[in-house]
Design an enzyme around this catalytic site. Structure first.
Site, PDB file in Angstrom:
ATOM      1  CG  HIS B 121      51.646  33.019  57.099  1.00 16.74           C
ATOM      2  ND1 HIS B 121      51.325  33.957  56.150  1.00 16.74           N
ATOM      3  CD2 HIS B 121      51.564  31.831  56.486  1.00 16.74           C
ATOM      4  CE1 HIS B 121      51.061  33.359  55.016  1.00 16.74           C
ATOM      5  NE2 HIS B 121      51.203  32.077  55.186  1.00 16.74           N
ATOM      6  CG  ASP B 198      52.300  29.171  53.103  1.00 20.63           C
ATOM      7  OD1 ASP B 198      52.627  29.842  52.107  1.00 20.63           O
ATOM      8  OD2 ASP B 198      51.854  29.666  54.146  1.00 20.63           O
ATOM      9  CD  GLN B 201      57.589  35.420  53.009  1.00 19.21           C
ATOM     10  OE1 GLN B 201      58.531  36.008  52.459  1.00 19.21           O
ATOM     11  NE2 GLN B 201      56.489  36.047  53.372  1.00 19.21           N
ATOM     12  CE  LYS B 224      53.585  37.254  50.910  1.00 18.48           C
ATOM     13  NZ  LYS B 224      53.633  37.949  52.161  1.00 18.48           N
ATOM     14  CB  CYS B 362      50.412  37.267  59.885  1.00 16.58           C
ATOM     15  SG  CYS B 362      49.641  38.792  59.391  1.00 16.58           S
TER      16      CYS B 362
END
Lengths: 143, 404
Positions: B121, B198, B201, B224, B362
């Site tokens: 993203h 990253d 999520q 999140k 994104c």
């Protein structure tokens, strides 16, 4: 027809629908019936910034009136573009600059559209007015 | 796990949207907050609000203790070796920017390469692009297989002598692909390459163990993971963090200042300039307690069941095309309905009371590579139910009625 007459007619048309589904159905019909822009005008330069769905708007000035054509890859957006073209195409730059866009609130579109799509609609209006200003300036310079 | 019992913990799930009970399937964008997190925020501002670290008064000391306790909670949650390996940031994006700006400034030079993947993203693309532009380095993009999984052979081939950093997502927010981050890290480390994962999520869906992964950096956001917005963290290996220059100046990152020279504070404060977001840190702590109480294994199992159910339902519709079918996906599905523009579909689905995400999520370069302008994305959390997925299927039928 003057811009105010067209926009009043649009408001009346939407008043016939009680619920959002009918309003959307009507917008979708309008989207499907939008005269498509000439493919050669579907270029980056005619893409409107601020729309998450893509909208191409092309304007031509005949020395007196501005003629708009548009297209979008999303049908509901095309429906909105159709309303704007119906209101502003074939009008003089000064009439476009003087016109109000309150009718979009009156038909409940801004209330039912997501902020991204409302922003897209506002970007379309802004671009239409920018064309009007540019053509007015061009005309006053005698070009 | 009984999601109906869970749902009562989330007040927002009881509300109506467009006169219909809300179905919230936009959990990859942000998760809803349980009452305990909301209470933690209210309690902080009601009874504890104070600036941390520098006050000798009672409230400041209490707030400092609570603030630092959460750091330890996060440390254990991601299994870091030390609590000072956890840096508070505003979220995942700021964490990646911190690494790009601080580590990047010190370690990237002309002609160096940074390797990302085709599913990143924008937050894991743009900071590296900015760094590359500044330093004259090159951004390389590892391709994907058609099912949305990372092409590991291409990855191996792209780890070159000039590669200095690998920055790859743990879970794709668009495709649901779960990347083999341990393997990715091992392969990079064999060549002496630094690795950032990253984790935006991942943290809410699975147990994350940064030591097991072995990565140098792991970035995440609280919102999140059922926590507040505007707070998140960066895990960094102590040795790597110690070698990095400060990122921003001022506040708690300073040990001693004269007009001639400033001595920087030690970890983690070296990277925490200015007054921190104490209230939201405490809210984050409450969120970690809450999901730890339920158990990530339980959460993962139920989400897997939801994903399997939704995949089965959507696959049975010949007009639906699922984008991203990698094995072992996380609980989100991107799809298209027979060429209908995602915004058109999303508008109707919204009016059915269902929150899905539409657009590029994104990940514009990924969309370009797939040759599509966007998708409709339903991302599930453990408070979602199969009945809600049935309602999504009804909404899809309504979309078809409108546009086909």
């Amino acid at each position: 027809m003057k811009i105010e007459e067209t926009t009043s007619a649009i408001v009346s048309e939407f008043e016939n629908f009680d619920d959002w589904m009918d309003k959307y159905n009507y917008l979708i019909e309008l989207g499907k019936s939008l005269p498509l822009i000439d493919e050669k005008y579907k270029v980056e330069a005619n893409l409107i910034q601020g729309c998450q769905s893509r909208v191409w708007l092309h304007a031509e000035f005949d020395g007196n009136l501005i003629h708009f054509t548009a297209d979008s890859d999303a049908v509901i957006t095309k429906g909105i573009a159709n309303l704007l073209i119906r209101s502003f195409s074939g009008q003089t730059p000064q009439d476009i600059l003087d016109s109000s866009t309150d009718f979009l609130n009156d038909i409940g579109l801004t209330e039912h559209l997501s902020p991204t799509r409302s922003n897209g609609m506002l970007s379309m209006i802004k671009q239409i007015k920018m064309y009007a200003l540019a053509f007015k300036t061009k005309a006053s310079m005698g070009n | 796990m009984d999601p109906e019992k869970i749902r009562v913990d989330f007040p927002i799930l009881g509300r109506k949207v467009h006169n219909k009970p809300l179905v919230y399937f936009d959990n990859a964008a942000t998760t809803q907050k349980p009452q305990v997190v909301i209470d933690a925020l209210v309690n902080y501002y009601t009874g504890l609000n104070s600036n941390v670290h520098r006050g000798v008064h009672y409230l400041s000391q209490q707030a400092t203790v609570a603030f630092e306790e959460v750091r330890e909670k996060i440390q254990h949650f991601v299994n870091a070796r030390f609590s000072h390996e956890i840096i508070y940031t505003r979220g995942c994006t700021e964490s990646i920017n911190l690494v790009a700006a601080s580590w990047g400034r010190a370690n990237i030079g002309q002609g160096d390469e940074i390797l990302i993947s085709g599913m990143e993203h924008h937050s894991n693309i743009v900071p590296w692009q900015m760094l590359c532009e500044e330093k004259g380095a090159a951004l390389k993009v590892c391709p994907l297989h058609p099912d949305g999984s990372l092409d590991m052979q291409a990855y191996a081939d792209m780890l070159g002598e000039k590669t200095r950093m690998v920055a790859i997502t743990h879970i794709s927010n668009t495709l649901g692909t779960v990347n083999p981050v341990k393997e990715i890290t091992r392969m990079a480390h064999e060549k002496g390459i630094t690795v950032l994962i990253d984790g935006a999520q991942a943290l809410s869906h699975m147990k994350v163990d940064v030591q097991d992964i072995g990565c140098d950096f792991y970035a995440f956001s609280a919102h999140k993971v059922y926590g507040p917005m505007g707070i998140g963290g960066l895990y960094g290996r102590e040795e790597v963090l110690n070698a990095m220059p400060p990122y921003q100046g001022g506040g708690e990152m300073i040990k001693n200042v004269t007009f001639e020279k400033t001595l920087y504070n030690e970890l983690p404060f070296k990277f925490e300039a200015g007054t921190p977001n104490v209230g939201d840190v405490i809210g984050f702590g409450a969120a970690i307690d809450y999901i730890s109480g339920i158990g990530l294994d339980q959460i993962g199992a139920w989400e897997h069941e939801l994903l399997a159910y939704a995949t089965e339902k959507l696959s049975a519709d010949p007009l639906v095309r699922i984008i991203g079918t990698a094995p072992g996906k996380a609980s989100l599905i991107s799809f298209l309905i027979n060429g209908i523009h995602p915004y058109d579909a999303g508008t109707i689905i919204d009016h059915m009371g269902i929150a899905v995400r539409t657009g590029t999520h994104c990940t514009q370069p990924l969309m370009d590579s797939l040759g599509i302008s966007g998708t409709i994305r339903a991302s599930f959390a453990f408070y979602n139910t199969k009945q809600e997925i049935d309602r999504l299927m009804e909404a899809i039928d309504k979309v078809k009625e409108f546009f086909l």
